[in-house]
Design an enzyme around this catalytic site. Structure first.
Site, mmCIF file in Angstrom:
data_model
loop_
_atom_site.group_PDB
_atom_site.id
_atom_site.type_symbol
_atom_site.label_atom_id
_atom_site.label_comp_id
_atom_site.label_asym_id
_atom_site.label_seq_id
_atom_site.Cartn_x
_atom_site.Cartn_y
_atom_site.Cartn_z
ATOM 1 N N HIS A 15 -10.461 -93.672 42.911
ATOM 2 C CA HIS A 15 -11.202 -94.911 43.194
ATOM 3 C C HIS A 15 -11.703 -94.988 44.638
ATOM 4 C CE1 HIS A 15 -9.747 -97.530 39.599
ATOM 5 N NE2 HIS A 15 -9.882 -96.262 39.267
ATOM 6 N N ASP A 44 -2.891 -91.374 26.472
ATOM 7 C CA ASP A 44 -4.076 -91.705 27.266
ATOM 8 C C ASP A 44 -3.789 -91.335 28.719
ATOM 9 O OD1 ASP A 44 -6.596 -92.720 27.932
ATOM 10 O OD2 ASP A 44 -5.980 -94.827 27.889
ATOM 11 N N HIS A 102 -11.501 -91.460 29.189
ATOM 12 C CA HIS A 102 -12.763 -92.192 29.249
ATOM 13 C C HIS A 102 -13.825 -91.368 29.964
ATOM 14 C CE1 HIS A 102 -11.941 -93.489 33.454
ATOM 15 N NE2 HIS A 102 -10.702 -93.656 33.047
ATOM 16 N N ASP A 148 -9.824 -88.996 37.562
ATOM 17 C CA ASP A 148 -9.807 -90.266 36.801
ATOM 18 C C ASP A 148 -11.100 -90.420 36.039
ATOM 19 O OD1 ASP A 148 -9.442 -92.820 35.836
ATOM 20 O OD2 ASP A 148 -9.498 -93.810 37.781
ATOM 21 N N ASP A 206 -16.459 -92.632 31.604
ATOM 22 C CA ASP A 206 -17.042 -93.259 32.792
ATOM 23 C C ASP A 206 -16.184 -93.054 34.023
ATOM 24 O OD1 ASP A 206 -15.162 -95.043 31.449
ATOM 25 O OD2 ASP A 206 -15.720 -96.558 32.929
ATOM 26 N N GLU A 247 -14.106 -97.829 30.633
ATOM 27 C CA GLU A 247 -12.715 -98.190 30.936
ATOM 28 C C GLU A 247 -12.598 -98.854 32.298
ATOM 29 O OE1 GLU A 247 -8.611 -97.897 32.334
ATOM 30 O OE2 GLU A 247 -10.382 -96.995 33.243
ATOM 31 N N GLU A 248 -13.410 -98.374 33.230
ATOM 32 C CA GLU A 248 -13.302 -98.877 34.603
ATOM 33 C C GLU A 248 -13.798 -100.315 34.738
ATOM 34 O OE1 GLU A 248 -11.568 -97.367 36.644
ATOM 35 O OE2 GLU A 248 -11.629 -95.231 36.194
#
Ligand SMILES: *[C@@H]1O[C@H](CO)[C@@H](O)[C@H](O)[C@H]1NC(C)=O
Ligand SMILES: *[C@@H]1O[C@H](CO)[C@@H](O)[C@H](O)[C@H]1NC(C)=O
Length: 571
Positions: free
Chosen positions: A540, A266, A168, A203, A170, A237-238
């Protein structure tokens, strides 16, 4: 990934829980797995001639041979080039450039075209276009729902199902208040000689750029695929993928049909050391998800003349009851954690003997111990326990508006991650029962998961559209050439035969939750590994950073995997 979610050691987790499944349902399942294990074990025992030979134990976690793609001079040159300092310098710069585009997705994003915060995704797409020119000349690119990037590298043999690689665009937002806590600014992409620092470095711009690097290099080396390769890059995605993957997946399913892809890889779990063994743990399952909103409605009034229990008191009672009845650890036969334990028992010298004794054995005698096994394994830590336990956590609460007024409406949001083999409906049933108990005591009506309006003296339970069953478990057979065997073989070719490939579980969800119909062979796997940077520290939160060694390994892995899938005789 939308949460730190996966496999082995990871900080986090909360309470513990109890089980609602009927004993009979459990016994039925235990019996099935006993029979299956007995059949497969007997078959292997006879093949290796005898029960005493330790080799038979490996039958429960067979490892495939390293799988190397065919070579030619230009591909060999490419393989060498990936580890050269010239390429390393270049990919560091390209990763840094990707990190410098702050493609943050916020929980409250409005529609595309209205909320200007999406516009940064235009910059990201333009960056890819400029940075990977051969890829943009050779692959077709469709923009799905404006920012979803769908690349297709058409294979020469249309009868082969495509491979799909995902990532992803984002990243999780960086809170303004935490910027100062970063050792290097979150959107600089600073390289300190070992790590590239920044939001999204792990990520998962590393996967996205890693995939693009591999494709660009393969094109340059003259590789042309037989099997179509699809790259599908979401952009939210987040925040659950409702704008990105929710459109990309149907586009692919309508093009290739149900079960129309050979494999999806993925983002996801990686490589970890445990019990003295290094495991690569592609996520083959994801837990389910359900948020339940509970609303207690009680009469208001002046707080100078309160009843013995008002809405807040009743809600507290219910929450206490929920916490007192947690879900218990339970290993359903389809839970891949059982496979991981078997891999540990077969390959790890430091695997706890207590657990080993509880593993289902070939004669079926110990199968009744499977719940004991789950309870024993749960002692390895909460982050392990929740790989086979439904979690329940009241996360948001509100009630009352004024110091001198009794609360008329009190609400709580209870989050659950549903165990593989269980269902959100079981969570609903259990909460309904607990609510009924409290309602009876306080003479309230229960409205459980229906369209009834809230009534003045009631407990109402709602769940929303985010409710998700546990993902179908991806097949992990290595009998013959399977998607999982190609993935495993690529990993063992890259990292050596000391690496044991075992099934992992995700406690969170990735964009693949929209792709279940495209193939059952879905693997959530971060292939780049540097033994010096294990785990997902920084994801994160502050100081997310990527080991350049891991990144280079990732590029190597994608370049090998694309070729291995191209040669795999699957269909
Ligand atoms: C790569 O970068 C390092 C550090 O900037 C430099 O010393 C080295 O010469 C570069 N290598 C190549 C091949 O450009
Ligand atoms: C319970 O509530 C109903 C109305 O919702 C009321 O008619 C009834 O009298 C109540 N019973 C008791 C025991 O308070």
């Amino acid at each position: 990934m939308d949460e730190k979610g996966s496999l082995l050691p990871q900080p986090q987790a909360t309470a513990s829980r109890s089980r609602t499944r009927s004993l009979w349902a459990q016994l039925a399942q235990v019996t099935v797995i006993c029979v299956l294990l007995k059949i497969s074990f007997d078959a292997v025992s006879s093949r290796f001639g005898g029960h005493d030979q330790p080799v038979a134990a490996f039958a429960t976690c067979p490892q495939v041979e390293p799988l190397y793609p065919s070579q030619n001079p230009s591909l060999s040159k490419m393989d060498d080039y990936i580890t050269s300092s010239k390429f390393i310098n270049e990919t560091v710069a390209r990763m840094a450039g990707a990190i410098q585009i702050p493609s943050q997705s916020y929980d409250d994003m409005g529609p595309i075209g209205e909320d200007s915060r999406w516009d940064v995704m235009f910059d990201f797409a333009a960056y890819l276009q400029k940075t990977f020119p051969l890829t943009h000349r050779t692959l077709s690119l469709e923009k799905v729902n404006t920012h979803g990037l769908l690349y297709t590298w058409e294979g020469s043999d249309a009868s082969l199902k495509p491979s799909v690689l995902m990532a992803h665009q984002d990243v999780v937002p960086v809170a303004e208040a935490t910027v100062g806590q970063w050792t290097y600014p979150p959107f600089d992409g600073y390289f300190d000689g070992q790590f590239i620092w920044g939001r999204g470095s792990m990520d998962c711009k590393n996967n996205l750029i890693g995939i693009m690097e591999a494709v660009e290099l393969l094109i340059e080396a003259g590789f042309t695929p037989k099997r179509t390769l699809v790259l599908s890059f979401g952009f939210d995605e987040e925040i659950s993928g409702g704008f990105g993957a929710a459109y990309l997946a149907p586009a692919l399913i309508s093009r290739y049909g149900k079960d129309g892809a050979a494999i999806i890889v993925d983002e996801g779990a990686g490589t970890y050391s445990k019990w003295g063994t290094t495991f690569a743990l592609p996520g083959v399952a994801e837990k389910g998800y359900i948020d339940v909103e509970i609303i207690v409605r009680m009469p208001g009034g002046h707080s100078s003349v309160p009843p013995a229990h008002n809405g807040i008191g009743v809600m507290s009672e219910l929450i206490t009851l929920i916490e007192a009845n947690p879900y218990e650890p339970h290993l359903h036969s389809e839970n891949p954690f059982l496979g991981l334990l078997q891999c540990g028992a077969s390959h790890s010298s430091e695997f706890p003997s207590k657990l080993k004794k509880l593993l289902p054995s070939h004669n079926g005698e110990t199968c009744s111990k499977k719940d004991k096994l789950a309870l024993e394994a749960a002692k390895l830590g909460d982050e392990i326990k929740y790989l086979f336990t439904t979690s329940v956590a009241p996360d948001i609460i509100s009630g009352g508006v004024k110091s001198n007024a009794l609360p008329e409406r009190t609400s709580v949001l209870v989050n659950h991650r549903v165990n593989v083999g269980d269902h959100p409906a079981e969570v609903q049933a259990k909460l309904t029962k607990l609510a009924e108990k409290v309602a009876e005591k306080h003479n309230l009506t229960v409205h459980a998961f229906n369209d009834d309006p809230e009534t003045p003296r009631s407990i109402k339970l709602n769940s929303d559209g985010r409710t998700l069953e546990p993902a179908p478990v991806a097949p992990t057979s290595v009998d013959g050439v399977t998607p999982y065997s190609v993935l495993s073989g690529t990993t063992r070719a890259l990292y050596g035969e000391d690496i044991v490939v075992a099934p992992g579980i995700m406690t969170g969800n990735t964009d693949t939750k929209f792709y279940w119909d495209l193939t059952t062979h879905i693997f959530r796997y971060g292939p780049g590994w540097d033994p010096e940077q294990e785990g997902l520290e920084g994801i994160h939160t502050v100081n997310e950073k990527l080991s350049i060694k891991a990144h280079i390994k990732g590029v190597q892995w994608y370049s090998m995997f694309i070729r291995n899938m191209d040669e795999a005789d699957l269909d």
